[in-house]
Design a protein around this motif. Structure first.
Motif, PDB file in Angstrom:
ATOM      1  N   THR A 162      -4.735  68.382  14.743  1.00 31.86           N
ATOM      2  CA  THR A 162      -4.632  68.995  13.487  1.00 31.86           C
ATOM      3  C   THR A 162      -5.671  69.016  12.710  1.00 31.86           C
ATOM      4  O   THR A 162      -5.838  70.056  11.778  1.00 31.86           O
ATOM      5  N   ARG A 217      -8.261  73.354  11.138  1.00 29.80           N
ATOM      6  CA  ARG A 217      -8.959  74.237  10.010  1.00 29.80           C
ATOM      7  C   ARG A 217      -9.664  75.280  10.624  1.00 29.80           C
ATOM      8  O   ARG A 217      -9.521  76.170   9.933  1.00 29.80           O
ATOM      9  N   THR A 273       3.133  72.849  18.897  1.00 25.59           N
ATOM     10  CA  THR A 273       2.957  74.157  17.606  1.00 25.59           C
ATOM     11  C   THR A 273       3.447  75.309  18.180  1.00 25.59           C
ATOM     12  O   THR A 273       3.669  75.472  19.638  1.00 25.59           O
ATOM     13  N   ARG A 333       5.595  70.917  13.159  1.00 22.70           N
ATOM     14  CA  ARG A 333       4.907  70.624  11.769  1.00 22.70           C
ATOM     15  C   ARG A 333       3.657  71.495  11.567  1.00 22.70           C
ATOM     16  O   ARG A 333       3.010  71.650  10.612  1.00 22.70           O
ATOM     17  N   ARG A 334       3.040  72.431  12.747  1.00 20.91           N
ATOM     18  CA  ARG A 334       2.260  73.299  12.843  1.00 20.91           C
ATOM     19  C   ARG A 334       2.281  74.529  13.258  1.00 20.91           C
ATOM     20  O   ARG A 334       2.740  74.323  14.273  1.00 20.91           O
ATOM     21  N   LYS A 373       3.200  79.884   3.290  1.00 25.17           N
ATOM     22  CA  LYS A 373       2.538  78.416   2.981  1.00 25.17           C
ATOM     23  C   LYS A 373       3.097  78.077   1.403  1.00 25.17           C
ATOM     24  O   LYS A 373       3.351  76.968   1.310  1.00 25.17           O
ATOM     25  N   HIS A 377       1.791  72.848   8.578  1.00 25.23           N
ATOM     26  CA  HIS A 377       0.466  73.163   8.346  1.00 25.23           C
ATOM     27  C   HIS A 377       0.605  74.619   8.960  1.00 25.23           C
ATOM     28  O   HIS A 377       0.927  74.866  10.136  1.00 25.23           O
ATOM     29  N   SER A 437      -1.755  78.189   9.836  1.00 25.21           N
ATOM     30  CA  SER A 437      -3.052  78.732  10.034  1.00 25.21           C
ATOM     31  C   SER A 437      -2.589  80.306  10.065  1.00 25.21           C
ATOM     32  O   SER A 437      -1.533  80.485  10.747  1.00 25.21           O
ATOM     33  N   ASP A 456      -4.047  76.244   5.528  1.00 20.35           N
ATOM     34  CA  ASP A 456      -4.377  75.090   6.100  1.00 20.35           C
ATOM     35  C   ASP A 456      -5.538  75.120   7.217  1.00 20.35           C
ATOM     36  O   ASP A 456      -6.302  74.163   7.497  1.00 20.35           O
TER      37      ASP A 456
END
Length: 335
Positions: free
Chosen positions: A7, A11, A136, A165-166, A199, A206, A208, A228
């Motif tokens: 996580t 980034r 993910t 969560r991502r 977002k 999270h 991307s 994120d």
């Protein structure tokens, strides 16, 4: 590694790309950035569970943080494949809900799963329950004639409720009929504002963003817009040094001095030697290095020497030296 290592690394990530992001490519990329999250090519759950192809999960410990991307639509099979990946030591298990290829569609997974958020939720819930590594999803904003503004929030809600969560969102639709996988990477229009809106609507996720992001500057702009994370695809493969050599400093805030491109090539030599000693071919590794000096004086000669010679029987490190000799000094010294 700590469970949240992937996580933190998300980034900036390098997209999973079939035939490209294999273990040799990832080792090469890791030399240029310690922090960026790397992904495997997509590995199908049936190949692992029914085909016994566990060798597809092989990776070098130096690749961490590294994630495996799985393809499939059978929750029990995906759970078993996720458990195998966790046992191998991956930092993340990702489910492909974005690939539009005919082969993937025929297996009832990939982008076609955008039409079945409930099934995706069942799959990720089973994957989460089966092992301790974060699960993910990588998805599109929709497929075919779906109204992306309607289906994407519903999809994210279902996946979030299942425990994910991502999520990485490729900011294009996928057209399952009428466009090839290559065309699906470029022709459907990008919709960054929709992803930015997601977002805002899902602050607990999270998120991307992926698609059309071709420089570190563009990645920084997406982060400044509130995303994120940023996932970069083809340009990171074709011009790897342009993306990765300064990523740790610019994206992750590290006070680090990057290697020069020539130093990266030199640092690959022990890895290449070990691969050759195991019976591998030079081309297996150097095909991923062709873009290392992209845009610099002598880059054409570098590519020519490796392209013409690395596949030949007996090709070794001497050929890499011959390729390096094609570069002008300013190219060899470039970061």
């Amino acid at each position: 590694m700590p469970q949240n290592a992937a996580t933190r690394a998300a980034r900036l990530s390098i997209a999973p790309m079939m035939d490209w992001t294999d273990r040799h490519c990832r080792y090469f990329h890791r030399l240029m950035s310690r922090r960026t999250l790397l992904y495997t090519e997509m590995v199908t759950a049936p190949a692992l569970v029914r085909g016994g192809a566990r060798h597809l999960l092989r990776f070098d410990a130096a690749e961490h943080p590294v994630a495996v991307q799985l393809g499939g639509s059978d929750s029990a099979e995906l759970a078993q494949a996720a458990r195998m990946a966790a046992d191998e030591g991956y930092d993340e298990v990702n489910l492909n809900v974005g690939c539009p290829s005919d082969r993937v569609q025929s297996g009832a997974f990939g982008a076609v799963l955008m039409k079945s958020p409930g099934l995706v939720a069942d799959c990720v819930a089973a994957m989460i329950a089966a092992q301790p590594v974060p699960v993910t999803v990588k998805c599109r904003i929709g497929v075919d004639d779906q109204v992306a503004e309607d289906v994407l929030p519903d999809f994210l809600s279902a996946v979030q409720a299942a425990g994910v969560r991502r999520i990485t969102i490729h900011a294009r639709k996928a057209w399952l009929q009428g466009l090839s996988p290559r065309e699906n990477r470029d022709i459907p229009p990008l919709d960054y504002p929709l992803v930015h809106a997601m977002k805002r609507e899902f602050p607990g996720l999270h998120l991307s963003i992926n698609g059309g992001i071709a420089s570190l500057g563009a990645a920084e702009d997406q982060l400044a817009a509130g995303m994120d994370g940023v996932m970069i695809g083809r340009v990171a493969y074709q011009q790897p040094a342009d993306i990765l050599l300064n990523a740790d400093r610019r994206i992750f805030g590290e006070a680090s001095t990057p290697l020069t491109r020539a130093e990266v090539a030199e640092a690959m030599k022990p890895y290449i030697s070990a691969h050759l000693a195991e019976g591998g071919r030079l081309h297996d590794v150097t095909r991923h290095m062709l873009g290392l000096f992209a845009g610099l004086p002598g880059a054409r000669g570098w590519r020519r020497v490796l392209s013409e010679g690395a596949h030949r029987s007996g090709a070794g490190l001497g050929l890499l030296d011959d390729a390096l000799a094609q570069l002008l000094p300013e190219a060899a010294a470039a970061e």
